[in-house]
Write an enzyme that holds these catalytic residues in place. Structure first.
Site, short mmCIF file in Angstrom:
data_model
loop_
_atom_site.label_atom_id
_atom_site.label_comp_id
_atom_site.label_asym_id
_atom_site.label_seq_id
_atom_site.Cartn_x
_atom_site.Cartn_y
_atom_site.Cartn_z
N HIS A 371 0.81 -1.21 0.00
CA HIS A 371 0.00 0.00 0.00
C HIS A 371 0.84 1.26 0.00
CE1 HIS A 371 -3.62 -2.34 1.74
NE2 HIS A 371 -3.55 -2.40 0.44
N CYS A 684 3.74 -4.83 -26.01
CA CYS A 684 3.48 -4.12 -24.76
C CYS A 684 4.30 -4.62 -23.56
CB CYS A 684 1.99 -4.17 -24.41
SG CYS A 684 1.37 -5.83 -24.09
C1 PEP Z 1 4.04 -9.41 -20.89
O1 PEP Z 1 4.05 -10.59 -20.55
O2 PEP Z 1 4.88 -8.90 -21.66
C2 PEP Z 1 3.01 -8.50 -20.39
C3 PEP Z 1 2.93 -7.27 -20.85
O3 PEP Z 1 2.18 -8.96 -19.42
P1 PEP Z 1 2.60 -9.09 -17.89
O4 PEP Z 1 3.95 -8.44 -17.74
O5 PEP Z 1 1.53 -8.42 -17.13
O6 PEP Z 1 2.64 -10.58 -17.71
#
Ligand code: PEP
Ligand code: MG
Length: 757
Positions: A371, A684
């Site tokens: 938190h 991403c």
């Molecule tokens: C990934 O695996 O690249 C991703 C963006 O998801 P996370 O990091 O939340 O597993």
């Protein structure tokens, strides 16, 4: 919420005798000698000894009844050596009916202890630090009972207070600190909030000294405890009402949860029980805190550890109420450039401080989803946690550099290092100004290719960055994060409210919601799940979603309702083959139909996609591309599966590189197929936020990247200085090389062409 334990009866008589002893005169040594004799008598033990932890991690026999007197100050054990060393090193009691058969037994002939078989030892601890060990021994091979262990622990706590308050004389008061503590030191921790900070160490709520350990009048002590509890609750209410952060969002929820803990019946009752057992109100708080601390050290689950930490902070606040200080930090005493040092810190505690004076926070404990880390992010304060030995090494007034990028904390740094960090902070501020200036500039390469720069988010607070960073949208909204900071599974209405707020705050910029990626290491406290041998390849994400469709359907329902009249983008994590996507999308479309049939508003447009994280999916791309609206590569997971290399294993951390021929070739193949099919493709993972990696990804054909918000400015600056056309040819050459990594070649390439990394 803390696990229930059998209450301890306490040993009121022993405590009373101890108090009388302390009131009497004598040197520290004499009083310690009497103390061990008293304990031995009370517990009907032939031996009672106290070992003090001295400088250099040595445990010295400091007082004994029963062992040979000549062993006192002569017998020494290293931390971890012998049974006493084991107790101190692991900060846990040992109850042995035959101590000599214990593998760690270390025979010290000068003590004459060979005739004693059974042994019970407990650590003497304060502020989470081991100060020494208290042990009793008997000739007969006996097992000590639960009540005896608790009685010895209570006495050990009293001893710890007396040692800290100096009542046992200066010789044993310091807990064995060394003059080496004036030398520079470097500690390594975990980044809880990024950023650099330099300033003067100030201790959070240290110096609590409990003078009254034994209750004179238990009924009056109970009243004091109750009064302090209600005063503390009142203060938390005020804080909640004040809350300068904002009226909504997770920090509000965080504070609400925290307040709920303060009223936890189990916690309050155990403190009361300790008072009834003979302790003063403050000693009872301390006793329960010690218990929780011991328990916490054995708990692996990060969520539970944080909840324990919340109780710990509440205990500290309570102590301040009991001891007369207002329980709030004394801002007037605080240096203007404070680096706040604490074992752990509650979210409300951090808010108590004048944020303008806090340059950084360093914790001995803590975790990224704690938190307090969420509040630190909201306030923009760099924070490093999990710094082992922090409290033992740092002194009030020390200069401290907090490198919340690498996770390093430098204590008492030399002036040259201080100057270079001050320069780095200044340069960082300059760079931030440059990034801020690029916010409105288009993300276009020098030769005119437009790149979509989006950001990743997981908390409402992250949305502030959406507008500040100049990102075009949220390319990955990790919906599990808000689930992780809650006490129970949010229902459809709560989820709907949250997602609607995300969309409101995005002010029309696109948001791609990733459905729950729980299981594996992303555990929810209220979700049983399974103990997977290999969590990241286990029952997680869409696998749970399809096996337990009620949960996924509720989430999709909430998303559909939240996006009423607006665009809804949804993607599913960890899809390994097309049929999983088909089933998941079917659930989404059913929720849309349901909403329509019920006469509710539906989203104006729906885009449904997958995260490409499992390599198998690449072998079904033509089929997949026919069905999806978009694909987003989760490079964090993809890389670990591509190289069969656990992303959380530090030994493998640098072994496989995204900037390597196999990874780049894989990604180039993917972009080529997506382009041919006309399907929107993005990436991403964390890699997208690093300028060098982003350069390579754009060279591989990616035109949309989603990254942590801090990456948007630097990546935009990089691509605006990049000539894209020749890079592609260079990458074609690189993927044919036999090297494990082409990182340095790419770095030279960028440097030679003036690409801003
Ligand atoms: C990934 O695996 O690249 C991703 C963006 O998801 P996370 O990091 O939340 O597993
Ligand atoms: Mg992932």
């Amino acid at each position: 919420m803390p696990p229930q334990t059998a209450g301890w009866a306490g040993s009121r008589r022993l405590l009373r005798q101890l108090r009388a002893l302390m009131k009497g005169g004598g040197s520290g040594q004499e009083r310690l000698d009497k103390t061990v004799a008293l304990i031995a008598d009370d517990m009907v033990a032939e031996v009672c000894s106290f070992y003090l932890l001295r400088a250099g991690e040595v445990l010295e026999l400091y007082a004994t009844k029963g062992l040979r007197p000549e062993a006192v100050h002569a017998t020494r054990l290293r931390l971890g050596e012998g049974i006493v060393g084991d107790i101190a090193a692991n900060a846990r009691p040992l109850n042995l009916s035959d101590a000599q058969s214990h593998p760690n037994f270390a025979y010290r002939p000068e003590t004459g202890e060979e005739i004693y078989h059974s042994m019970l030892g407990v650590p003497v601890m304060r502020d989470g630090r081991v100060l020494g060990v208290l042990a009793v021994q008997n000739r007969t091979a006996r097992q000590y009972g639960e009540e005896e262990i608790e009685a010895l622990e209570t006495v050990a706590m009293v001893l710890a207070e007396l040692l800290s308050s100096g009542e046992l004389g200066g010789a044993v008061g310091s807990g064995g600190l060394d003059s080496a503590e004036s030398l520079p030191a470097r500690l390594t921790g975990m980044v809880l909030n990024e950023g650099l900070g330099i300033g003067t160490a100030a201790m959070h709520e240290r110096g609590i000294v409990i003078r009254q350990v034994v209750a004179e009048d238990p009924a009056a002590e109970l009243e004091r405890l109750d009064a302090a509890l209600s005063a503390m609750l009142g203060q938390l209410e005020d804080l909640l009402a004040r809350n300068e952060l904002s009226a909504d969002g997770e920090h509000q929820e965080v504070l609400e949860t925290y307040r709920m803990f303060a009223a936890d019946r189990g916690w309050v009752e155990r403190m009361r029980e300790a008072v009834r057992g003979g302790l003063s109100a403050e000693a009872a708080v301390q006793r329960v805190q010690n218990d929780l601390r011991t328990r916490m050290s054995r708990v692996k689950d990060p969520y539970l550890r944080e909840r324990y930490a919340d109780f710990e902070d509440l205990g500290n606040r309570l102590l301040h109420h009991l001891l007369g200080s207002a329980g709030t930090a004394e801002d007037s005493d605080l240096p203007d450039d404070t680096v706040l040092i604490a074992r752990s810190l509650g979210p409300a505690d951090l808010l108590d401080y004048d944020g303008a004076k806090i340059r950084a926070v360093v914790l001995e404990e803590g975790s990224p989803s704690a938190h307090v880390a969420i509040v630190a992010r909201a306030l923009g304060i760099p924070m490093v946690g999990r710094c082992r030995d922090l409290l033992a090494r740092v002194r009030k007034g020390d200069t401290v550099i907090v490198d919340g990028v690498s996770g390093q904390v430098l204590l008492r740094p030399r002036s040259s290092i201080r100057a270079s960090f001050a320069e780095a902070i200044r340069a960082g501020e300059e760079r931030r100004k440059v990034f801020a200036a690029t916010r409105e500039l288009p993300a276009v390469t020098r030769d005119g290719t437009r790149i979509g720069l989006h950001m990743n988010a997981g908390l409402l607070i992250d949305l502030q960055q959406l507008h500040a960073s100049g990102a075009e949208g949220i390319g990955l909204y990790r919906t599990e994060v808000p689930f992780m900071v809650r006490e129970s599974f949010p229902d459809v209405a709560q989820q709907q409210d949250l997602y609607a707020r995300v969309l409101d705050l995005a002010e029309g910029k696109p948001v791609t919601f990733r459905t729950l990626d729980i299981g594996g290491d992303k555990a929810l406290p209220y979700w049983g799940g399974t103990e997977d041998e290999n969590p990241s390849m286990g029952w997680r994400a869409i696998r749970i979603g399809l096996d337990r469709p009620a949960m996924l359907r509720q989430q999709l329902r909430a998303l559909v309702r939240a996006a009423a009249g607006r665009e809804l983008r949804v993607m599913f994590p960890m899809v390994a083959e097309v049929s999983e996507f088909v089933r998941a999308r079917h659930l989404l479309l059913r929720e849309v139909e349901r909403q329509r049939a019920a006469g509710g508003r539906v989203p104006s447009r729906i885009e449904c996609g997958v995260m490409l994280e499992v390599p198998a999916l690449v072998w079904q791309l033509p089929t997949l591309f026919d069905l999806v609206d978009f694909v987003s590569v989760g490079s964090n997971d993809l890389l670990q599966f591509l190289f069969a290399s656990d992303r959380g294993n530090p030994r493998l951390a640098r072994r496989y590189d995204i900037l390597s021929p196999p990874a780049l070739a894989f990604l180039m193949n993917l972009t080529a197929q997506a382009e041919a099919a006309g399907v929107r493709l993005s990436l991403c993972g964390e890699a997208a936020g690093h300028p060098l990696e982003a350069m390579a990804l754009i060279g591989c054909g990616f035109r949309i990247l989603s990254m942590p918000p801090g990456g948007v400015g630097p990546v935009k600056l990089m691509l605006r200085s990049l000539e894209l056309a020749p890079l592609r040819g260079y990458l074609d050459h690189l993927v044919r090389l036999p090297q494990a990594s082409v990182r340095e070649l790419l770095r030279s390439y960028a440097r030679d062409r003036g690409v801003a990394l």
